[in-house]
Write a protein that holds these residues in place. Structure first.
Motif, PDB file in Angstrom:
ATOM      1  N   ASP A  18       0.839  -1.204   0.000  1.00  0.00           N
ATOM      2  CA  ASP A  18       0.000   0.000   0.000  1.00  0.00           C
ATOM      3  C   ASP A  18       0.873   1.253   0.000  1.00  0.00           C
ATOM      4  O   ASP A  18       0.591   2.224  -0.704  1.00  0.00           O
ATOM      5  CB  ASP A  18      -0.908   0.008   1.236  1.00  0.00           C
ATOM      6  CG  ASP A  18      -2.022  -1.030   1.143  1.00  0.00           C
ATOM      7  OD1 ASP A  18      -2.416  -1.388   0.017  1.00  0.00           O
ATOM      8  OD2 ASP A  18      -2.479  -1.479   2.211  1.00  0.00           O
ATOM      9  N   LEU A  19       1.916   1.221   0.799  1.00  0.00           N
ATOM     10  CA  LEU A  19       2.824   2.370   0.872  1.00  0.00           C
ATOM     11  C   LEU A  19       3.483   2.609  -0.492  1.00  0.00           C
ATOM     12  O   LEU A  19       3.523   3.729  -0.988  1.00  0.00           O
ATOM     13  CB  LEU A  19       3.889   2.111   1.949  1.00  0.00           C
ATOM     14  CG  LEU A  19       4.764   3.273   2.404  1.00  0.00           C
ATOM     15  CD1 LEU A  19       5.377   2.950   3.769  1.00  0.00           C
ATOM     16  CD2 LEU A  19       5.886   3.599   1.421  1.00  0.00           C
ATOM     17  N   ARG A  20       3.979   1.522  -1.103  1.00  0.00           N
ATOM     18  CA  ARG A  20       4.633   1.660  -2.417  1.00  0.00           C
ATOM     19  C   ARG A  20       3.638   2.156  -3.473  1.00  0.00           C
ATOM     20  O   ARG A  20       3.955   3.053  -4.269  1.00  0.00           O
ATOM     21  CB  ARG A  20       5.206   0.310  -2.847  1.00  0.00           C
ATOM     22  CG  ARG A  20       5.928   0.335  -4.187  1.00  0.00           C
ATOM     23  CD  ARG A  20       6.424  -1.038  -4.588  1.00  0.00           C
ATOM     24  NE  ARG A  20       5.382  -1.917  -5.078  1.00  0.00           N
ATOM     25  CZ  ARG A  20       5.028  -2.046  -6.356  1.00  0.00           C
ATOM     26  NH1 ARG A  20       5.638  -1.323  -7.289  1.00  0.00           N
ATOM     27  NH2 ARG A  20       4.072  -2.888  -6.711  1.00  0.00           N
ATOM     28  N   ILE A  21       2.415   1.596  -3.441  1.00  0.00           N
ATOM     29  CA  ILE A  21       1.414   1.961  -4.441  1.00  0.00           C
ATOM     30  C   ILE A  21       1.024   3.434  -4.309  1.00  0.00           C
ATOM     31  O   ILE A  21       0.928   4.169  -5.299  1.00  0.00           O
ATOM     32  CB  ILE A  21       0.166   1.057  -4.292  1.00  0.00           C
ATOM     33  CG1 ILE A  21       0.530  -0.392  -4.638  1.00  0.00           C
ATOM     34  CG2 ILE A  21      -0.973   1.556  -5.158  1.00  0.00           C
ATOM     35  CD1 ILE A  21       1.018  -0.608  -6.040  1.00  0.00           C
ATOM     36  N   ASP A  22       0.786   3.890  -3.076  1.00  0.00           N
ATOM     37  CA  ASP A  22       0.385   5.290  -2.889  1.00  0.00           C
ATOM     38  C   ASP A  22       1.503   6.244  -3.307  1.00  0.00           C
ATOM     39  O   ASP A  22       1.244   7.308  -3.890  1.00  0.00           O
ATOM     40  CB  ASP A  22       0.007   5.527  -1.420  1.00  0.00           C
ATOM     41  CG  ASP A  22      -1.363   4.940  -1.089  1.00  0.00           C
ATOM     42  OD1 ASP A  22      -2.117   4.630  -2.023  1.00  0.00           O
ATOM     43  OD2 ASP A  22      -1.664   4.779   0.112  1.00  0.00           O
ATOM     44  N   ALA A  23       2.744   5.878  -3.009  1.00  0.00           N
ATOM     45  CA  ALA A  23       3.859   6.738  -3.408  1.00  0.00           C
ATOM     46  C   ALA A  23       3.982   6.794  -4.931  1.00  0.00           C
ATOM     47  O   ALA A  23       4.198   7.867  -5.520  1.00  0.00           O
ATOM     48  CB  ALA A  23       5.160   6.218  -2.789  1.00  0.00           C
ATOM     49  N   ALA A  24       3.832   5.648  -5.583  1.00  0.00           N
ATOM     50  CA  ALA A  24       3.916   5.615  -7.046  1.00  0.00           C
ATOM     51  C   ALA A  24       2.752   6.374  -7.676  1.00  0.00           C
ATOM     52  O   ALA A  24       2.919   7.043  -8.710  1.00  0.00           O
ATOM     53  CB  ALA A  24       3.929   4.161  -7.520  1.00  0.00           C
TER      54      ALA A  24
ATOM     55  N   PRO B 159      -0.153  13.032 -10.832  1.00  0.00           N
ATOM     56  CA  PRO B 159      -0.015  14.214  -9.974  1.00  0.00           C
ATOM     57  C   PRO B 159      -1.327  14.977  -9.790  1.00  0.00           C
ATOM     58  O   PRO B 159      -1.507  15.662  -8.787  1.00  0.00           O
ATOM     59  CB  PRO B 159       1.031  15.056 -10.724  1.00  0.00           C
ATOM     60  CG  PRO B 159       1.029  14.536 -12.136  1.00  0.00           C
ATOM     61  CD  PRO B 159       0.696  13.086 -12.032  1.00  0.00           C
ATOM     62  N   GLY B 160      -2.241  14.842 -10.721  1.00  0.00           N
ATOM     63  CA  GLY B 160      -3.519  15.543 -10.574  1.00  0.00           C
ATOM     64  C   GLY B 160      -4.356  14.999  -9.432  1.00  0.00           C
ATOM     65  O   GLY B 160      -5.312  15.653  -8.999  1.00  0.00           O
ATOM     66  N   LEU B 161      -3.997  13.840  -8.958  1.00  0.00           N
ATOM     67  CA  LEU B 161      -4.778  13.215  -7.882  1.00  0.00           C
ATOM     68  C   LEU B 161      -4.138  13.428  -6.512  1.00  0.00           C
ATOM     69  O   LEU B 161      -4.679  12.980  -5.496  1.00  0.00           O
ATOM     70  CB  LEU B 161      -4.917  11.708  -8.174  1.00  0.00           C
ATOM     71  CG  LEU B 161      -5.990  10.941  -7.399  1.00  0.00           C
ATOM     72  CD1 LEU B 161      -7.376  11.450  -7.756  1.00  0.00           C
ATOM     73  CD2 LEU B 161      -5.879   9.438  -7.683  1.00  0.00           C
ATOM     74  N   VAL B 162      -2.994  14.100  -6.480  1.00  0.00           N
ATOM     75  CA  VAL B 162      -2.254  14.203  -5.217  1.00  0.00           C
ATOM     76  C   VAL B 162      -3.074  14.901  -4.143  1.00  0.00           C
ATOM     77  O   VAL B 162      -3.157  14.421  -2.999  1.00  0.00           O
ATOM     78  CB  VAL B 162      -0.920  14.953  -5.448  1.00  0.00           C
ATOM     79  CG1 VAL B 162      -0.284  15.312  -4.110  1.00  0.00           C
ATOM     80  CG2 VAL B 162       0.023  14.095  -6.270  1.00  0.00           C
ATOM     81  N   LYS B 163      -3.711  16.014  -4.496  1.00  0.00           N
ATOM     82  CA  LYS B 163      -4.428  16.784  -3.473  1.00  0.00           C
ATOM     83  C   LYS B 163      -5.570  15.981  -2.843  1.00  0.00           C
ATOM     84  O   LYS B 163      -5.630  15.859  -1.607  1.00  0.00           O
ATOM     85  CB  LYS B 163      -4.947  18.090  -4.070  1.00  0.00           C
ATOM     86  CG  LYS B 163      -5.633  18.975  -3.038  1.00  0.00           C
ATOM     87  CD  LYS B 163      -6.090  20.300  -3.658  1.00  0.00           C
ATOM     88  CE  LYS B 163      -6.815  21.155  -2.602  1.00  0.00           C
ATOM     89  NZ  LYS B 163      -7.282  22.438  -3.191  1.00  0.00           N
TER      90      LYS B 163
END
Length: 694
Positions: free
Chosen positions: A141-147, A153-157
């Motif tokens: 999960d950590l790797r997936i969210d970071a990737a 990038p449009g989904l970061v916020k």
């Protein structure tokens, strides 16, 4: 004629469909795979919502509160993105032999049998610990969210807002025992948390965990990197107590931790030993709502109706077989399929072929069949106890199963019944005509009734005249259609096991529509119910599932002798795939129910998608004996129904159904539907045929 209310409900249903289709298309655009979306309500166990290869579970309502910095649409987008990226970034394509760039190799150098998928051997690296698999999933999960942050990038916020919201729902590690506190700190770090409250003695193990998993944010990290990290985290967890809690805690900032630790222990090529107490961790391991709950698919099993917690102990028990296996084929055969299961998980039964794997250890005290001598009792008015046929002892086990009769949950926003009528409504008229040909109409028409199925026109006119002339009108203005004698009662028993969530192949005539086996079962009974309402046959609709002999669940959608109201169809829409398939107790209970119904002809249709199965259903005799045990018990229950004057029929969409239904059923009393999509029409045709012969 479609009423205004039905029209409104159809419009709401169409809007709901559009939302689901949009999310499914979004998922497909990200990972190229088709999925079926199934909503669930809060209050049930999280393992019941574990995704499968083709099914995604999402809460019916997004977890919004006054502090949420995101809306429901953003939450669902983040949840679907997370799941899709698991598929797109190879979580389920792990290769134990493949190198990764971030860690010294801790996995076995010999990956084992290349014909056995790596995912099936993954659990063996953790000593079959459920917690080990969950730690691996959290690392992923950590790797997936970071990737995802890098690739979308449009989904970061909105993603950061959802992650922040998830942190608010987490327990503080200070309230947990040390090992649980360390795991919780890991989950918080994976969500982007900055602080955690923990005892001073926990700072060092938490720092070591963070020093490992921080590498998973590296763009070069792969799923094999997550496995290497999980092995190291579990190595740390083993040394932490599983009871007690520290009273004195302090705020710990992840940024202040020394994460440059050079932990020489990680250079030692050892694998985590079994973690005592790890199987019962679900009570304190809190799921993250937007992430999928790790289920059997994380160890390469397609099952959707068994929890990972229940699945791994069975594998571990079977895994003892290689220790006792002889070298010759005869000895090997004597171990039966238990050996095969162990091989599938460990990557090879020969210990010499995989020297770095830990021996498979049985889970003492966790075998679900360990208490078979304990009789069941009814603890509430809605609970019923039934015997079970043990074909290997040749006798009944008295008071062996407990059936809980529950009202099916109402899903008010569901309109699947009306959608089914829209799809198959053209068949209703023909079905009614055929049914009326095979049964005499024994109905009577009672006019001027206080209650009824329709208005009595003459009575209404007289009442209107009375009103206008100042005379108190009579309220008996209905026409009641009743049979002189209730000659037919039929019950439909729907399989609600987890496998009914499996999505069907796309229909070329309705592109973009994703449907499951349970959806088709709903369509089938909706079509028949409309026809039966017109011809006057009484009917009941029930669903069955379970999770062990003490918890067979019978969900009542419509009881026999109950009127068909809109609430019934909302209950039908509220059915969800749930647990396993212990068919016989449900058959026994409906036989009991039909005994109380006054009808000359009593029929029972059991509609399923696979053979009977449960977590403690014949396993005590070994894997090879399970099928015989379950089929013979089902056959015995069907025989008991016949002795009670009920005509039972078993319908399945399992293509292998003929292999076992021929044993369980009498000739002509079962049907294997070759094409799953044909179920509604096939069931209608079968009912017409049955009505012509009984």
């Amino acid at each position: 004629m479609t009423t205004l209310r039905e029209t409104a409900e159809l419009e709401v249903a169409a809007a709901e469909d559009r939302t689901r289709h949009s999310l499914a298309l979004y998922y497909r655009a990200l990972c190229g795979e088709v999925c079926s979306l199934i909503p669930y309500d809060d209050g049930s166990s999280p393992w019941e919502h574990a995704d499968t290869e083709t099914t995604v579970w999402l809460p019916r309502e997004a977890p919004l509160d006054d502090h949420a910095e995101f809306d429901a649409q953003e939450w669902y987008q983040v949840a679907m993105t997370h799941r899709a990226m698991h598929r797109a970034l190879g979580t389920f394509d792990i290769d134990l032999a493949r190198d990764e760039p971030l860690f010294a190799r801790m996995r076995p150098t010999d990956p084992g049998d290349p014909d056995v998928p790596s995912l099936r051997r993954l659990a063996g690296l953790f000593g079959h610990s459920v917690l080990g698999v969950h730690v691996f999933a959290t690392c992923e999960d950590l790797r997936i969210d970071a990737a995802t942050d890098r690739l979308l990038p449009g989904l970061v916020k909105p993603a950061r807002a959802v992650h922040h919201g998830a942190l608010h729902e987490r327990p503080q590690p200070a309230t947990l025992f040390p090992r649980a506190a360390a795991v919780e700190a890991l989950v918080r770090y994976s969500l982007g948390g900055s602080i955690v409250w923990a005892a001073s003695v926990m700072h060092e193990p938490i720092a070591r965990i963070v020093s490992v998993v921080q590498h998973l944010r590296d763009p070069r990290a792969t799923v094999e990197s997550s496995l290497e990290a999980a092995l190291r985290v579990c190595d740390i967890l083993i040394g932490l107590p599983t009871e007690g809690a520290h009273r004195s805690t302090h705020q710990l900032r992840f940024a202040d931790l020394d994460t440059t630790l050079d932990d020489s222990r990680f250079d030692i090529a050892t694998l985590p030993d079994r973690m005592a107490g790890a199987e019962g961790f679900a009570g304190w391991y809190h799921p993250v709502a937007y992430r999928d709950w790790p289920g059997p698919r994380y160890v390469g099993a397609p099952a959707a109706d068994v929890s990972l917690e229940a699945f791994l102990p069975q594998v571990a028990q079977a895994g003892t077989a290689p220790v006792h296996v002889g070298k010759d084929d005869e000895d090997a055969d004597a171990q039966g399929p238990g050996r095969a299961v162990a091989e599938a998980v460990s990557g090879g039964a020969d210990p010499a072929a995989a020297p770095n794997l830990r021996p498979l250890v049985p889970v003492v005290g966790h075998e679900p069949w360990a208490d078979l001598d304990t009789p069941m009792t009814s603890r509430a008015p809605n609970e019923f106890v039934y015997p079970e046929w043990d074909t290997y002892t040749g006798g009944y086990r008295a008071d062996f199963t407990r059936v809980r009769v529950l009202g099916a949950p109402i899903k008010r926003a569901d309109h699947s019944h009306y959608r089914a009528l829209a799809r198959y409504g053209h068949l209703v008229g023909r079905l009614v005509r055929e049914l009326e040909r095979v049964r005499p109409d024994g109905r009577t028409v009672s006019r001027r009734s206080a209650h009824g199925d329709d208005l009595d026109l003459d009575a209404c006119i007289e009442a209107t005249i009375d009103l206008r002339t100042g005379v108190e009108p009579c309220d008996r203005v209905f026409t009641d259609l009743r049979r002189r004698r209730r000659d037919v009662a039929v019950v439909f028993l729907l399989d609600l096991s987890g496998s009914t969530a499996v999505v069907l192949p796309p229909d070329p005539e309705t592109p973009g529509t994703v449907r499951s086996i349970l959806d088709l079962q709903r369509d089938a009974v909706s079509l028949l119910a409309r026809a039966l309402d017109r011809v006057g046959d009484d009917y009941g609709i029930y669903g069955f599932s379970g999770s062990g002999r003490d918890d067979v669940r019978l969900s009542v959608v419509k009881d026999v002798e109950e009127r068909a109201t809109p609430a019934v169809w909302h209950r039908l829409g509220g059915l969800v795939p749930d647990h396993t398939t212990r068919m016989a107790p449900a058959i026994r209970h409906l036989t009991r129910r039909l005994r109380d119904v006054e009808a000359a002809t009593k029929i029972m249709f059991v509609i399923s998608d696979g053979r009977p199965y449960d977590i403690d259903y014949g396993q005590q005799y070994g894997e090879m004996a399970m099928l015989g045990y379950t089929i013979d018990d089902t056959a015995r229950a069907l025989g008991e129904a016949r002795e009670a004057g009920v005509h039972p029929y078993l319908v399945t969409v399992d293509p292998d159904g003929a292999d076992y239904l021929g044993t369980a059923c009498e000739p002509g009393s079962y049907r294997v539907i070759a094409e799953t999509a044909d179920l509604p029409e096939a069931l209608a045709a079968l009912y017409t045929s049955v009505r012509g012969t009984v």
